[in-house]
Design a protein around this motif. Structure first.
Motif, PDB file in Angstrom:
ATOM      1  N   UNK A   1      44.282  21.915  19.962  1.00 40.59           N
ATOM      2  CA  UNK A   1      43.729  21.045  20.614  1.00 40.59           C
ATOM      3  C   UNK A   1      43.900  21.052  22.220  1.00 40.59           C
ATOM      4  N   UNK A   2      44.782  21.581  22.557  1.00 44.60           N
ATOM      5  CA  UNK A   2      45.294  21.891  24.031  1.00 44.60           C
ATOM      6  C   UNK A   2      44.921  23.395  24.464  1.00 44.60           C
ATOM      7  N   UNK A   3      44.047  23.997  23.614  1.00 44.48           N
ATOM      8  CA  UNK A   3      43.607  25.458  24.119  1.00 44.48           C
ATOM      9  C   UNK A   3      42.636  25.453  25.288  1.00 44.48           C
ATOM     10  N   UNK A   4      43.017  26.459  26.247  1.00 41.78           N
ATOM     11  CA  UNK A   4      42.362  26.685  27.438  1.00 41.78           C
ATOM     12  C   UNK A   4      41.950  28.028  27.581  1.00 41.78           C
ATOM     13  N   UNK A   5      41.030  28.619  27.932  1.00 43.11           N
ATOM     14  CA  UNK A   5      40.712  29.880  28.460  1.00 43.11           C
ATOM     15  C   UNK A   5      39.578  29.708  29.483  1.00 43.11           C
ATOM     16  N   UNK A   6      39.432  31.086  30.419  1.00 44.80           N
ATOM     17  CA  UNK A   6      38.774  31.217  31.364  1.00 44.80           C
ATOM     18  C   UNK A   6      37.045  31.223  30.674  1.00 44.80           C
ATOM     19  N   UNK A   7      36.151  30.578  31.081  1.00 46.54           N
ATOM     20  CA  UNK A   7      34.921  30.754  30.666  1.00 46.54           C
ATOM     21  C   UNK A   7      33.803  31.155  31.490  1.00 46.54           C
ATOM     22  N   UNK A   8      33.308  32.156  31.060  1.00 47.49           N
ATOM     23  CA  UNK A   8      32.209  33.021  31.911  1.00 47.49           C
ATOM     24  C   UNK A   8      30.867  32.337  31.599  1.00 47.49           C
ATOM     25  N   UNK A   9      30.149  32.352  32.721  1.00 49.45           N
ATOM     26  CA  UNK A   9      28.705  32.226  32.807  1.00 49.45           C
ATOM     27  C   UNK A   9      27.996  33.210  31.848  1.00 49.45           C
ATOM     28  N   UNK A  10      27.174  32.645  31.113  1.00 55.67           N
ATOM     29  CA  UNK A  10      26.479  33.575  30.028  1.00 55.67           C
ATOM     30  C   UNK A  10      25.314  34.330  30.860  1.00 55.67           C
ATOM     31  N   UNK A  11      24.977  35.468  30.127  1.00 54.18           N
ATOM     32  CA  UNK A  11      24.089  36.436  30.758  1.00 54.18           C
ATOM     33  C   UNK A  11      22.918  35.770  31.174  1.00 54.18           C
ATOM     34  N   UNK A  12      22.255  35.196  30.620  1.00 61.38           N
ATOM     35  CA  UNK A  12      21.015  34.508  30.740  1.00 61.38           C
ATOM     36  C   UNK A  12      20.912  33.493  31.932  1.00 61.38           C
ATOM     37  N   UNK A  13      22.137  32.777  32.077  1.00 58.63           N
ATOM     38  CA  UNK A  13      22.464  31.892  33.214  1.00 58.63           C
ATOM     39  C   UNK A  13      22.422  32.689  34.349  1.00 58.63           C
ATOM     40  N   UNK A  14      23.445  33.721  34.433  1.00 61.18           N
ATOM     41  CA  UNK A  14      23.752  34.486  35.584  1.00 61.18           C
ATOM     42  C   UNK A  14      22.476  35.150  36.018  1.00 61.18           C
ATOM     43  N   UNK A  15      21.383  35.626  35.260  1.00 67.74           N
ATOM     44  CA  UNK A  15      20.210  36.300  35.551  1.00 67.74           C
ATOM     45  C   UNK A  15      19.314  35.413  36.386  1.00 67.74           C
ATOM     46  N   UNK A  16      19.262  34.215  35.775  1.00 66.20           N
ATOM     47  CA  UNK A  16      18.286  33.154  36.114  1.00 66.20           C
ATOM     48  C   UNK A  16      18.741  32.726  37.617  1.00 66.20           C
ATOM     49  N   UNK A  17      20.209  32.776  37.749  1.00 62.31           N
ATOM     50  CA  UNK A  17      20.776  32.571  39.166  1.00 62.31           C
ATOM     51  C   UNK A  17      20.227  33.435  40.326  1.00 62.31           C
ATOM     52  N   UNK A  18      20.418  34.698  39.808  1.00 61.74           N
ATOM     53  CA  UNK A  18      20.185  35.914  40.713  1.00 61.74           C
ATOM     54  C   UNK A  18      18.699  35.699  41.106  1.00 61.74           C
TER      55      UNK A  18
END
Length: 124
Positions: free
Chosen positions: A104-121
């Motif tokens: 329940x207390x798990x946390x890790x870094x979250x990366x933006x998905x490839x599709x989302x990165x490409x649309x931002x570019x």
């Protein structure tokens, strides 16, 4: 024992312990959010799209990050503005199946998905 001592005792069930307050449940993954876990409020309609005073839900930080890593503010405002539609979205459903196997207390870094990165570019 004085009033102050009574207020701050760690074994006082009125102020500490499991009955001190109801556990907070993550609206997305429906797992408890421990007090020590990272957590945040998610505006169901993004603030940039007019949701400043709209409804919010409490989420694990990893769940909140997963939503914003996968979807733009416009998508969230137009087609994913409630918890049920977020859960039904295939990428979020895959994430939920994965995160439900974690503590329940798990946390890790979250990366933006490839599709989302490409649309931002494309918009830069």
């Amino acid at each position: 024992m004085g009033r102050r001592d009574r207020l701050w005792r760690d074994d006082d069930p009125a102020t500490h312990g499991p009955s001190a307050r109801e556990p907070v449940i993550c609206a997305l993954c429906e797992r408890p959010i421990p007090p020590c876990a990272r957590q945040s409020r998610h505006h169901l309609t993004p603030k940039l799209k007019g949701g400043t005073h709209g409804e919010t839900v409490q989420l694990h930080q990893i769940c909140h990050s997963a939503i914003h890593a996968r979807h733009s503010e416009a998508e969230l405002a137009h087609r994913l503005s409630d918890v049920e539609s977020l859960r039904a979205e295939p990428e979020i459903a895959r994430f939920l199946a994965w995160v439900c196997t974690k503590p329940d207390d798990f946390h890790t870094a979250t990366r933006m998905t490839r599709n989302r990165r490409e649309s931002r570019r494309r918009f830069r």
